[in-house]
Enzyme design. Sequence first.
Site, PDB file in Angstrom:
ATOM      1  N   LYS A 281       0.893  -1.172   0.000  1.00  0.00           N
ATOM      2  CA  LYS A 281       0.000   0.000   0.000  1.00  0.00           C
ATOM      3  C   LYS A 281       0.913   1.197   0.000  1.00  0.00           C
ATOM      4  CE  LYS A 281      -4.119   1.605   2.416  1.00  0.00           C
ATOM      5  NZ  LYS A 281      -4.936   1.746   1.202  1.00  0.00           N
ATOM      6  N   VAL A 282       1.266   1.636  -1.201  1.00  0.00           N
ATOM      7  CA  VAL A 282       2.272   2.680  -1.367  1.00  0.00           C
ATOM      8  C   VAL A 282       1.628   3.932  -1.951  1.00  0.00           C
ATOM      9  CG1 VAL A 282       2.955   1.764  -3.646  1.00  0.00           C
ATOM     10  CG2 VAL A 282       4.573   3.189  -2.345  1.00  0.00           C
TER      11      VAL A 282
END
Length: 304
Positions: A158-159
């Site tokens: 989850k960037v």
Amino acid sequence: MSDLDGYIWYDGKLVPWRNATTHVLTHSLHYGLAVFEGVRAYNTDIGTAIFRLQDHTRRLFNSAHIYQMKIPYDQAAINQAQVDVVRENKLESCYIRPLVFYGSEKMGVSPKGATVHVAIAAWSWGAYLGQEALEQGIRVKVSSYARQHVNVTMPRAKVASTYANSILANAEALDHGYDEAILLDTEGFVAEGSGENIFIVRDGVLCEPEIASALTGITRSTIHTIAADLGIPVQTKRLTRDDLYIADEAFFSGTAAEVTPIREIDGRVIGAGSRGPVTAKIQQAFFDIANGRNAKYHHWLTKV
Ligand SMILES: Cc1[nH+]cc(COP(=O)(O)O)c(CN[C@@H](CCC(=O)O)C(=O)O)c1O
């Protein structure tokens, strides 16, 4: 959203909201490498509790590991910090945002030498797409923007950089009068929403797209468990956009979106054009679990 008189956990200390600042030369601000989580605490029958805290923290550490960011705390400390933030802000239910980012000590593509910072904020956040959406369902547009190829942005992480793509898709949907976007992968198969996973129901079977280029949602895995409890078969397969059009039901899943029914996609009414019966059952079961009304899943609740 902002409780200006609240507190944010920042590099090990609870600081007043307005003091939780960073420099304009923060590396993550320029190059998009920050990893984060979206977590919810509910005002449950057993008191305020964070839902699947350990799973979210594990994903945060996985995201950092994938991008070679060294978080200067262990998972237990980050779990405790999230409990402390909710407690310190006296929030009965809330949304929690842990963020891991590179500081301003270094410019240039390589972040080597920049400090890894951790900030954790929490705020009251009701239904992500609106309370009415949870009951009536939303209108969704298949985006003209594709989800990034799996070897472009790492889908298990989850960037932050993924969300420039999400912002384009969501903005296009809103500009065309819809409520949210669905993104296809680079081969044209259904991937996910701009901030959600997606499910459809066909002839009583719950179907979801192969997860390849989509985030491995924690809510998605809760839905799998609920489906098993309800005896609803689940199929994971490549879905095309017209599979969505002819679905009997459709819904988004996510920490922020929870279980949000989809009533129309690209002008095609889905089923009866409202929250479907299977969706309603799954949604009710989800809220029962998250609110502590199903003792079988109390292990997913971390009391604050
Ligand atoms: C791209 C994407 N896909 C799927 C999901 C569902 O994952 P999970 O929450 O683990 O079930 C989320 C969460 N989106 C978060 C960010 C929303 C935001 O606006 O920020 C969330 O739901 O908290 C995504 O951002």
